[in-house]
Design a protein around this motif. Structure first.
Motif, short mmCIF file in Angstrom:
data_model
loop_
_atom_site.label_atom_id
_atom_site.label_comp_id
_atom_site.label_asym_id
_atom_site.label_seq_id
_atom_site.Cartn_x
_atom_site.Cartn_y
_atom_site.Cartn_z
N SER A 199 0.81 -1.22 0.00
CA SER A 199 0.00 0.00 0.00
C SER A 199 0.85 1.28 0.00
N GLU A 200 2.18 1.14 0.05
CA GLU A 200 3.04 2.32 0.08
C GLU A 200 3.56 2.66 -1.31
N LEU A 201 3.86 3.93 -1.52
CA LEU A 201 4.48 4.36 -2.78
C LEU A 201 5.89 3.79 -2.88
N PRO A 202 6.41 3.60 -4.08
CA PRO A 202 7.77 3.07 -4.25
C PRO A 202 8.86 4.10 -3.98
N ILE A 203 8.47 5.35 -3.73
CA ILE A 203 9.43 6.40 -3.40
C ILE A 203 9.02 7.05 -2.09
N ASN A 204 9.97 7.74 -1.47
CA ASN A 204 9.72 8.45 -0.21
C ASN A 204 9.62 9.95 -0.50
N VAL A 205 8.48 10.53 -0.15
CA VAL A 205 8.25 11.96 -0.40
C VAL A 205 8.22 12.71 0.93
N THR A 206 9.11 13.68 1.06
CA THR A 206 9.11 14.57 2.22
C THR A 206 8.54 15.92 1.81
N ILE A 207 7.51 16.35 2.50
CA ILE A 207 6.94 17.69 2.28
C ILE A 207 7.44 18.59 3.39
N ALA A 208 8.23 19.61 3.03
CA ALA A 208 8.68 20.62 3.98
C ALA A 208 7.74 21.82 3.83
N HIS A 209 7.09 22.19 4.93
CA HIS A 209 5.99 23.15 4.85
C HIS A 209 6.25 24.31 5.79
N GLY A 210 6.19 25.52 5.25
CA GLY A 210 6.32 26.71 6.09
C GLY A 210 5.29 26.70 7.20
N LEU A 211 5.72 27.02 8.39
CA LEU A 211 4.87 26.90 9.59
C LEU A 211 3.60 27.73 9.45
N VAL A 212 2.45 27.07 9.70
CA VAL A 212 1.14 27.74 9.65
C VAL A 212 0.39 27.44 10.94
N ARG A 213 -0.79 28.00 11.06
CA ARG A 213 -1.57 27.83 12.28
C ARG A 213 -1.95 26.37 12.53
N ARG A 214 -2.23 26.07 13.78
CA ARG A 214 -2.45 24.68 14.21
C ARG A 214 -3.51 23.97 13.39
N GLU A 215 -4.67 24.62 13.21
CA GLU A 215 -5.77 23.94 12.54
C GLU A 215 -5.43 23.62 11.08
N LYS A 216 -4.67 24.49 10.43
CA LYS A 216 -4.27 24.23 9.05
C LYS A 216 -3.22 23.11 9.00
N THR A 217 -2.29 23.15 9.93
CA THR A 217 -1.27 22.11 9.99
C THR A 217 -1.92 20.74 10.18
N GLU A 218 -2.87 20.66 11.08
CA GLU A 218 -3.52 19.38 11.37
C GLU A 218 -4.26 18.84 10.15
N GLU A 219 -4.90 19.72 9.41
CA GLU A 219 -5.61 19.27 8.21
C GLU A 219 -4.62 18.78 7.16
N VAL A 220 -3.51 19.50 7.02
CA VAL A 220 -2.50 19.11 6.03
C VAL A 220 -1.89 17.75 6.37
N ILE A 221 -1.49 17.56 7.62
CA ILE A 221 -0.84 16.29 7.96
C ILE A 221 -1.82 15.12 7.86
N ARG A 222 -3.08 15.36 8.18
CA ARG A 222 -4.08 14.29 8.04
C ARG A 222 -4.20 13.84 6.58
N ARG A 223 -4.31 14.79 5.67
CA ARG A 223 -4.47 14.47 4.25
C ARG A 223 -3.19 13.92 3.64
N LEU A 224 -2.05 14.46 4.03
CA LEU A 224 -0.79 13.94 3.51
C LEU A 224 -0.57 12.49 3.94
N ALA A 225 -0.93 12.18 5.18
CA ALA A 225 -0.80 10.80 5.66
C ALA A 225 -1.68 9.87 4.83
N GLU A 226 -2.89 10.31 4.51
CA GLU A 226 -3.79 9.50 3.69
C GLU A 226 -3.24 9.31 2.28
#
Length: 242
Positions: free
Chosen positions: A72-99
């Motif tokens: 179920s994993e991609l054959p490559i490793n992707v790191t997203i480096a993200h400029g720091l944003v407010r908590r609620e936006k960060t939480e939404e981003v990490i939830r979707r990126l994990a999915e």
């Protein structure tokens, strides 16, 4: 079937010991019983079909029935480096990126970051990641790295085969042709905070050899851009069975 993530050290002699909050989830939320089956994954991407053999308040013992060959994993490793944003936006981003199958989320302090005081929210954010990876049936958890500055991020450059950053300029490189030529394992993509990169940050990234990429003709919000990038990469490298 319910999925749980463990550390490989929790596996011994064909028995898995589940601890911490997952015990409560198994016992009180899912109300599982002896002989119920679950799927268990570790950080080495081992996937097990297991049968519950004991349940207590402190731990749940699971007997391994068989190893599952789940890709179920991609054959490559992707790191997203993200400029720091407010908590609620960060939480939404990490939830979707994990999915979406992201390997690592690396928050970075940037000149135009609205958030200036960094409070440790890793426990809450790792819980969000865990729930998202369980829901999307991943084989491993997305890594949440500690907050660093751009200088330290650039110092990590040699860990990656391809280093990119999102640019407002529609005339820079497009993502798809770069991915089609990519033969490495690790990709780093830097996304700016609200307001984007400063001139000094762009200069530093260019000097370090990061490649600017366009994300299309529309200007995306800082919480949308990482999901766009991850979706494009996932589509390019996902293996589909026809």
């Amino acid at each position: 079937m319910q999925r749980y993530f463990i550390n490989s050290t929790q596996v011994h002699n064909n028995i898995i010991t589940i601890i911490n909050s997952d015990v409560h989830h198994i016992k009180n939320v899912m109300r599982m019983k002896i002989d119920d089956e679950i799927i268990v994954c570790d950080e080495l991407e081992n996937v097990y079909l297991g049968k519950i053999i004991t349940i207590s308040n402190e731990e749940v013992k699971v007997e391994i029935v068989k190893n599952i060959d789940a890709k179920s994993e991609l054959p490559i490793n992707v790191t997203i480096a993200h400029g720091l944003v407010r908590r609620e936006k960060t939480e939404e981003v990490i939830r979707r990126l994990a999915e979406l199958g992201c390997y690592e989320y690396q928050p970075i302090i940037m000149n135009r970051s609205i958030v200036k005081v960094v409070n440790d929210k890793s426990e809450r954010q790792n819980k969000i990641i865990k729930e998202a990876c369980e829901q999307s049936q991943r084989n491993r958890l997305m890594i949440l790295s500690p907050v660093i500055d751009l200088k330290k991020l650039i110092a990590r450059k040699d860990e990656f085969s391809l280093c990119l950053y999102a640019d407002f300029n529609p005339n820079v490189a497009h993502l798809k042709p770069l991915l089609q030529k990519f033969t490495g394992k690790n990709i780093l993509v830097v996304i700016g905070p609200e307001g984007g990169f400063s001139i000094e940050e762009v200069t530093a990234l260019d000097k370090a050899g990061f490649i600017p990429i366009t994300l299309g003709k529309r200007v995306l919000r800082t919480e949308t851009a990482p999901l766009y990038v991850m979706s494009v990469i996932g589509y390019e490298f996902e293996k589909f069975s026809l």
